[in-house]
Enzyme design. Sequence first.
Site, short mmCIF file in Angstrom:
data_model
loop_
_atom_site.label_atom_id
_atom_site.label_comp_id
_atom_site.label_asym_id
_atom_site.label_seq_id
_atom_site.Cartn_x
_atom_site.Cartn_y
_atom_site.Cartn_z
CG ASP A 58 -1.95 0.95 1.31
OD1 ASP A 58 -1.82 2.02 0.69
OD2 ASP A 58 -2.97 0.67 1.99
CB ILE A 59 0.98 4.49 -1.95
CG1 ILE A 59 -0.53 4.81 -1.95
CG2 ILE A 59 1.42 3.97 -3.30
CD1 ILE A 59 -0.88 6.04 -2.76
CB THR A 133 -7.79 12.97 -13.64
OG1 THR A 133 -8.95 13.21 -14.44
CG2 THR A 133 -8.16 13.30 -12.20
CG ASP A 134 -9.52 15.59 -18.11
OD1 ASP A 134 -9.91 14.70 -17.33
OD2 ASP A 134 -9.82 15.61 -19.32
CD GLU A 135 -12.78 12.26 -14.50
OE1 GLU A 135 -13.63 12.19 -13.59
OE2 GLU A 135 -12.50 11.30 -15.23
CE1 TYR A 159 -9.84 9.10 -9.94
CE2 TYR A 159 -11.02 10.37 -11.61
CZ TYR A 159 -9.87 9.72 -11.18
OH TYR A 159 -8.75 9.69 -11.99
CE LYS A 163 -5.53 11.23 -9.35
NZ LYS A 163 -4.41 10.24 -9.15
CG ASN A 189 -4.95 7.56 -20.27
OD1 ASN A 189 -3.79 7.18 -20.28
ND2 ASN A 189 -5.24 8.81 -19.96
P1 NAD Z 1 -6.44 1.67 -12.40
O1 NAD Z 1 -7.61 1.67 -11.48
O2 NAD Z 1 -6.47 0.79 -13.61
O3 NAD Z 1 -5.12 1.27 -11.60
C1 NAD Z 1 -4.85 1.72 -10.31
C2 NAD Z 1 -3.78 0.80 -9.72
O4 NAD Z 1 -3.46 1.29 -8.41
C3 NAD Z 1 -4.24 -0.64 -9.55
O5 NAD Z 1 -3.24 -1.52 -10.02
C4 NAD Z 1 -4.43 -0.80 -8.04
O6 NAD Z 1 -4.17 -2.12 -7.57
C5 NAD Z 1 -3.40 0.19 -7.52
N1 NAD Z 1 -3.72 0.70 -6.16
C6 NAD Z 1 -4.93 1.12 -5.70
N2 NAD Z 1 -4.82 1.51 -4.42
C7 NAD Z 1 -3.51 1.35 -4.07
C8 NAD Z 1 -2.76 1.58 -2.89
N3 NAD Z 1 -3.35 2.07 -1.77
N4 NAD Z 1 -1.43 1.32 -2.88
C9 NAD Z 1 -0.83 0.80 -3.98
N5 NAD Z 1 -1.50 0.55 -5.13
C10 NAD Z 1 -2.80 0.82 -5.17
O7 NAD Z 1 -6.22 3.18 -12.79
P2 NAD Z 1 -5.63 3.84 -14.12
O8 NAD Z 1 -6.73 4.13 -15.04
O9 NAD Z 1 -4.46 3.04 -14.56
O10 NAD Z 1 -5.12 5.23 -13.53
C11 NAD Z 1 -3.82 5.37 -12.98
C12 NAD Z 1 -3.64 6.79 -12.47
O11 NAD Z 1 -3.82 7.71 -13.55
C13 NAD Z 1 -4.65 7.19 -11.40
O12 NAD Z 1 -3.98 7.98 -10.45
C14 NAD Z 1 -5.68 8.02 -12.15
O13 NAD Z 1 -6.27 8.98 -11.31
C15 NAD Z 1 -4.82 8.68 -13.20
N6 NAD Z 1 -5.51 9.02 -14.46
C16 NAD Z 1 -6.27 8.08 -15.11
C17 NAD Z 1 -6.89 8.42 -16.31
C18 NAD Z 1 -7.70 7.41 -17.09
O14 NAD Z 1 -8.35 7.78 -18.08
N7 NAD Z 1 -7.70 6.14 -16.73
C19 NAD Z 1 -6.76 9.72 -16.83
C20 NAD Z 1 -5.98 10.66 -16.12
C21 NAD Z 1 -5.35 10.28 -14.95
P1 TYD Z 2 -15.57 6.48 -17.74
O1 TYD Z 2 -14.87 5.51 -18.63
O2 TYD Z 2 -16.17 5.98 -16.47
O3 TYD Z 2 -14.55 7.70 -17.48
P2 TYD Z 2 -14.82 9.13 -16.74
O4 TYD Z 2 -16.11 9.12 -16.05
O5 TYD Z 2 -13.66 9.16 -15.80
O6 TYD Z 2 -14.73 10.15 -17.82
O7 TYD Z 2 -16.74 7.17 -18.58
C1 TYD Z 2 -16.49 7.89 -19.77
C2 TYD Z 2 -17.81 8.50 -20.23
O8 TYD Z 2 -18.69 7.43 -20.60
C3 TYD Z 2 -18.53 9.27 -19.11
O9 TYD Z 2 -19.17 10.39 -19.69
C4 TYD Z 2 -19.56 8.28 -18.60
C5 TYD Z 2 -19.89 7.47 -19.83
N1 TYD Z 2 -20.29 6.06 -19.57
C6 TYD Z 2 -21.47 5.56 -20.13
O10 TYD Z 2 -22.22 6.27 -20.83
N2 TYD Z 2 -21.80 4.25 -19.86
C7 TYD Z 2 -21.03 3.43 -19.10
O11 TYD Z 2 -21.40 2.26 -18.88
C8 TYD Z 2 -19.80 3.96 -18.56
C9 TYD Z 2 -18.92 3.09 -17.69
C10 TYD Z 2 -19.47 5.27 -18.82
#
Ligand code: NAD
Ligand code: TYD
Length: 355
Positions: A58-59, A133-135, A159, A163, A189
Amino acid sequence: MKTYLITGGAGFIGSNLVLLARKKGIRVINLDLLTYAGNLMNLESVINNPEHIFIKGDIGDRELVKEILNRYKPDGIINLAAESHVDRSIHDPDAFIKTNIVGTFHLIDEAYSYWLNLPEKKKKDFRFLHVSTDEVYGSLEPEDPPFNEHSRYAPNSPYSASKAGSDHLVRAYNKTYGMPTIITNCSNNYGPRQFPEKLIPLMILNAVEGKPLPIYGDGMNIRDWIYVEDHCEALLLVMEKGKPGEVYNIGGRCEKTNLEIVKTICAILDKLDPDPSRVPHESLITFVKDRPGHDKRYAIDCTKIEKELGWKPSQDLETGLKKTIEWYLLNKEWVEKTRSGEYREWIRKHYGMEG
Ligand code: NAD
Ligand code: TYD
């Protein structure tokens, strides 16, 4: 050879980053708690490699983090460990606060003690990169310009709020203690190894199984999509060339409505999976109840990283989506094993359908 501590390296972006870092000859220490989103199958090709050291943990575990830092003496840390799914944060925000805020605090505080005691040269070159994230910037109206590094923070979901909290802490360690931290804020992504609770993999897998494609609300919400490897290239570039204390926005310059994304996936699948019982895949689209507090539009202005660091995304939506779909069609075992009992339970609870 450089050594980076990558946290969350068994997740979607983290595992793609670990694989890319290894390709570039970087030694990786990978700290991941292996929550439902962490998957060692993502790391199959490097798991026995001596330059990739996986540690389950865990981090937020200060003792463990301290031990790892002192033992492996990384040249930098890239923090991706997080709870990452907006819908889960609405049902159950606790884990988001625990990992994203408290966990990041424990990690950076231990990293600070480690950094303080580094020899001068290593101290100067060290970077703590926090992947965000941009969120955190909230939601845009249709006519608003895209988010840039000066946009106001206005998170709308548990969420994004968690962040945002971690971003502020990381910034404070730079402003208060002079620690060389950098924050990146990236758009949505997509690509191989994304857990199928997120829009794109969920739609791909449902479509090939002839299941409904659940679109929230009217499907007009807009996201700015980036292929995961383009994000990972940007992260490694920021580690190399980014300036301490700075923020870099990363995006694909690819704004699409959810409906456009799902229709594009369906059109690609009509060619790759031409089973007459499912074609046209578009007929599987089902509009469902909207997500509470659903952000209307995200879009990123990535001029700064393009101009200052020379980064550019390499994939457009068509090429990136095709690569992604092909990966999910080829990796049936990954899909089967990833959709564990916990995954099925989530789909039942959230959508009221079988996963
Ligand atoms: P993900 O949920 O696929 O992966 C998260 C990983 O973190 C998992 O492997 C999980 O086991 C690990 N984890 C969770 N809690 C932990 C803890 N307490 N200690 C150690 N490890 C832990 O997420 P992702 O989509 O790969 O996103 C990775 C990062 O990028 C996140 O910080 C997310 O906020 C950021 N991010 C994601 C997106 C996107 O579109 N997916 C976009 C912008 C930023
Ligand atoms: P998501 O992949 O959950 O990413 P984020 O909410 O972080 O942007 O969702 C991307 C977009 O797709 C968001 O506008 C919510 C929508 N969405 C659906 O319409 N149906 C679904 O089942 C899911 C998971 C997301």
